[in-house]
Design a protein around this motif. Structure first.
Motif, mmCIF file in Angstrom:
data_model
loop_
_atom_site.group_PDB
_atom_site.id
_atom_site.type_symbol
_atom_site.label_atom_id
_atom_site.label_comp_id
_atom_site.label_asym_id
_atom_site.label_seq_id
_atom_site.Cartn_x
_atom_site.Cartn_y
_atom_site.Cartn_z
ATOM 1 N N VAL A 152 -7.552 -2.710 -11.927
ATOM 2 C CA VAL A 152 -7.235 -4.102 -11.576
ATOM 3 C C VAL A 152 -5.736 -4.285 -11.324
ATOM 4 O O VAL A 152 -5.337 -4.949 -10.360
ATOM 5 C CB VAL A 152 -7.740 -5.065 -12.684
ATOM 6 C CG1 VAL A 152 -7.025 -6.413 -12.599
ATOM 7 C CG2 VAL A 152 -9.243 -5.275 -12.553
ATOM 8 N N LEU A 153 -4.892 -3.716 -12.178
ATOM 9 C CA LEU A 153 -3.443 -3.890 -12.011
ATOM 10 C C LEU A 153 -2.946 -3.372 -10.655
ATOM 11 O O LEU A 153 -2.255 -4.105 -9.935
ATOM 12 C CB LEU A 153 -2.695 -3.211 -13.161
ATOM 13 C CG LEU A 153 -2.783 -3.929 -14.521
ATOM 14 C CD1 LEU A 153 -2.266 -3.032 -15.633
ATOM 15 C CD2 LEU A 153 -1.990 -5.233 -14.499
ATOM 16 N N PRO A 154 -3.278 -2.129 -10.258
ATOM 17 C CA PRO A 154 -2.813 -1.687 -8.932
ATOM 18 C C PRO A 154 -3.434 -2.467 -7.779
ATOM 19 O O PRO A 154 -2.767 -2.725 -6.772
ATOM 20 C CB PRO A 154 -3.211 -0.206 -8.880
ATOM 21 C CG PRO A 154 -4.188 0.004 -9.967
ATOM 22 C CD PRO A 154 -3.901 -1.022 -11.003
ATOM 23 N N LEU A 155 -4.697 -2.882 -7.923
ATOM 24 C CA LEU A 155 -5.328 -3.683 -6.858
ATOM 25 C C LEU A 155 -4.544 -4.963 -6.602
ATOM 26 O O LEU A 155 -4.255 -5.319 -5.454
ATOM 27 C CB LEU A 155 -6.768 -4.057 -7.230
ATOM 28 C CG LEU A 155 -7.888 -3.058 -6.973
ATOM 29 C CD1 LEU A 155 -9.233 -3.696 -7.281
ATOM 30 C CD2 LEU A 155 -7.866 -2.536 -5.545
ATOM 31 N N ILE A 156 -4.204 -5.657 -7.684
ATOM 32 C CA ILE A 156 -3.482 -6.927 -7.550
ATOM 33 C C ILE A 156 -2.138 -6.707 -6.858
ATOM 34 O O ILE A 156 -1.690 -7.539 -6.059
ATOM 35 C CB ILE A 156 -3.297 -7.599 -8.929
ATOM 36 C CG1 ILE A 156 -4.658 -8.047 -9.477
ATOM 37 C CG2 ILE A 156 -2.350 -8.797 -8.841
ATOM 38 C CD1 ILE A 156 -4.615 -8.506 -10.922
ATOM 39 N N GLN A 157 -1.508 -5.581 -7.186
ATOM 40 C CA GLN A 157 -0.207 -5.291 -6.564
ATOM 41 C C GLN A 157 -0.363 -4.930 -5.083
ATOM 42 O O GLN A 157 0.479 -5.288 -4.261
ATOM 43 C CB GLN A 157 0.481 -4.147 -7.313
ATOM 44 C CG GLN A 157 1.778 -3.713 -6.677
ATOM 45 C CD GLN A 157 2.841 -3.374 -7.691
ATOM 46 O OE1 GLN A 157 2.962 -4.002 -8.730
ATOM 47 N NE2 GLN A 157 3.632 -2.359 -7.392
ATOM 48 N N MET A 158 -1.437 -4.224 -4.744
ATOM 49 C CA MET A 158 -1.580 -3.705 -3.373
ATOM 50 C C MET A 158 -2.063 -4.752 -2.372
ATOM 51 O O MET A 158 -1.764 -4.668 -1.186
ATOM 52 C CB MET A 158 -2.510 -2.495 -3.365
ATOM 53 C CG MET A 158 -1.912 -1.279 -4.080
ATOM 54 S SD MET A 158 -2.892 0.239 -3.931
ATOM 55 C CE MET A 158 -4.386 -0.165 -4.800
ATOM 56 N N VAL A 159 -2.835 -5.752 -2.829
ATOM 57 C CA VAL A 159 -3.331 -6.776 -1.896
ATOM 58 C C VAL A 159 -2.223 -7.787 -1.594
ATOM 59 O O VAL A 159 -1.241 -7.889 -2.329
ATOM 60 C CB VAL A 159 -4.572 -7.513 -2.460
ATOM 61 C CG1 VAL A 159 -5.732 -6.548 -2.631
ATOM 62 C CG2 VAL A 159 -4.254 -8.217 -3.781
ATOM 63 N N PRO A 208 -0.696 5.136 -11.263
ATOM 64 C CA PRO A 208 0.198 5.712 -10.234
ATOM 65 C C PRO A 208 -0.572 6.309 -9.050
ATOM 66 O O PRO A 208 -0.114 6.199 -7.902
ATOM 67 C CB PRO A 208 0.950 6.816 -11.001
ATOM 68 C CG PRO A 208 0.839 6.437 -12.433
ATOM 69 C CD PRO A 208 -0.482 5.767 -12.577
ATOM 70 N N GLU A 209 -1.735 6.918 -9.332
ATOM 71 C CA GLU A 209 -2.522 7.532 -8.249
ATOM 72 C C GLU A 209 -3.111 6.469 -7.323
ATOM 73 O O GLU A 209 -3.178 6.647 -6.105
ATOM 74 C CB GLU A 209 -3.639 8.413 -8.825
ATOM 75 C CG GLU A 209 -3.162 9.565 -9.690
ATOM 76 C CD GLU A 209 -2.383 10.619 -8.918
ATOM 77 O OE1 GLU A 209 -2.226 10.487 -7.691
ATOM 78 O OE2 GLU A 209 -1.913 11.586 -9.551
ATOM 79 N N MET A 210 -3.545 5.346 -7.906
ATOM 80 C CA MET A 210 -4.055 4.254 -7.074
ATOM 81 C C MET A 210 -2.938 3.655 -6.229
ATOM 82 O O MET A 210 -3.122 3.376 -5.043
ATOM 83 C CB MET A 210 -4.720 3.172 -7.933
ATOM 84 C CG MET A 210 -6.148 3.509 -8.314
ATOM 85 S SD MET A 210 -7.118 2.050 -8.772
ATOM 86 C CE MET A 210 -7.415 1.254 -7.210
#
Length: 394
Positions: free
Chosen positions: A52-59, A29-31
């Motif tokens: 990895v999970l938040p990165l994939i969502q954010m890009v 959640p913080e990422m």
């Protein structure tokens, strides 16, 4: 609401675990909220998925730009992370490539021309490609430093700092590791904007496996013989650590001469040889893999029964990093130290607060006890009668 509810449908359907790990619950959640993070959680507790999970969502995979950079200290860890990402982005427009030393640089340049969404690599090669103007850092909005305690140490600090400074001024930075000292935390925070500190302790990990910390008192010159004996034990799969690469190569020659199911892994090996060695170890063709810390950083090998310290680690952090390779995901394991008499004081320092058990190598087995135990077992063992030599008849 859990962090899973904040992930997109594609990532939710690929979630395969019974329950999230504490570092994932804290960090994801913080990422997603765009925070700079310093995160500490024991080895094998799900840190890779936590970023990895938040990165994939954010890009945005539809944009022809490299938007995220993950920096690691070793080729093996880079490859491992790339494989995790490839599984998660299958069927989406997000792409990933690895940029590591020891691989063909021209091929990597060709891959960069395709503008991969996420890049995973080692600091030396990444800096080379930035200097050659092949890796466009201005487009990078997300940077993750994995194994931060090592990458922000004096050895790598300048290279890593130059990569971060080259990224987009509005970038988000996360530093993760199993152990973060005050010095490393201070270095990390100097590169960040209002960072938050996340920490998970070993006693907070659910379904933690039972790990025995044991030691054998043995002369330095006999350590190779003990290793060879352990490699012959049924069911053993051991990742073994040495402090010195030169000593490791000498051990390799002695062990190969005796045809033991043992191999070595060190950072100077060619990429193909390293991959083949790891493949053989994972398939069980090799029972004991001897490595240095750099070569084994972040390796996740299923079914590892033992971590063996041939040399006592220099620091508590080093002991914890090495030892954390076994007992992962609820499995049991054993951390065994081959302890010479000169190393006893150092061993007490690095295992302070950890319950340790003394064992002996007796009759081809690891047995709990000491030299006195061996004498008692010898006395209790059934004695075989010696047959008298037959007298010749005249």
């Amino acid at each position: 609401m859990t962090f899973l509810d904040k992930l997109n449908e594609s990532l939710r359907t690929k979630w395969k675990f019974k329950q999230p790990m504490p570092i994932q619950t804290l960090m994801i959640p913080e990422m997603l909220a765009g925070k700079d993070i310093v995160a500490e959680s024991p080895t094998g507790t799900g840190k890779t998925l936590a970023y990895v999970l938040p990165l994939i969502q954010m890009v945005n995979g539809d944009l022809p730009k490299t938007q995220a950079l993950i920096i690691t200290p070793s080729q093996e860890l880079s490859m491992q992370i790339v494989n995790v990402i490839r599984d998660l982005v299958e069927g989406t427009s997000v792409t990933v490539t690895q940029l590591i030393g020891g691989a063909n640089m021209q091929r990597q340049i060709e891959k960069l021309k395709k503008k991969p969404t996420i890049v995973v690599g080692t600091p030396g090669r990444l800096n080379e490609l930035v200097k050659e103007r092949k890796l466009k850092m201005y487009d990078v909005h997300y940077v993750v430093i994995d194994e931060g305690d090592q990458l922000l140490s004096r050895e790598y600090r300048v290279m890593v700092k130059s990569l971060i400074e080259a990224a987009n001024p509005e970038h988000q930075l996360a530093v993760v590791s199993a152990t973060i000292t005050e010095e490393i935390e201070l270095v990390a925070k100097r590169m960040m904007k209002d960072p938050i500190r996340l920490q998970v302790n070993a006693d907070e990990i659910p379904e933690s496996g039972h790990v025995v910390h044991s030691y054998i008192k043995v002369d330095d010159r006999k350590k190779t013989d003990v290793l060879r004996g352990i490699s012959a034990l049924s069911g053993v799969r051991a990742l073994t650590f040495m402090n010195n690469v030169d000593q490791l190569r000498m051990k390799e020659l002695k062990l190969l001469y005796n045809d033991a199911p043992i191999a070595v892994l060190y950072s100077d090996m060619k990429k193909f040889d390293r991959q083949k060695t790891l493949e053989d170890f994972r398939e069980g063709k090799i029972r004991v893999l001897i490595a240095t810390d750099l070569a084994a950083r972040g390796l996740d090998i299923e079914g590892l029964t033992h971590v063996i310290h041939v040399d006592v680690p220099h620091t508590v952090e080093q002991y914890l990093h090495r030892s954390g390779r076994t007992g992962r995901a609820g499995a049991d394991g054993e951390v065994l130290t081959l302890l010479s008499y000169a190393e006893e004081r150092d061993y007490r320092k690095v295992t302070k607060g950890i319950k340790t058990v003394q064992k002996v190598w007796y009759s081809g087995n690891l047995v709990e006890g000491n030299a006195k135990t061996v004498e008692e077992m010898k006395k209790a063992a059934p004695k075989t009668k010696k047959s008298k030599p037959k007298q010749k008849k005249n």
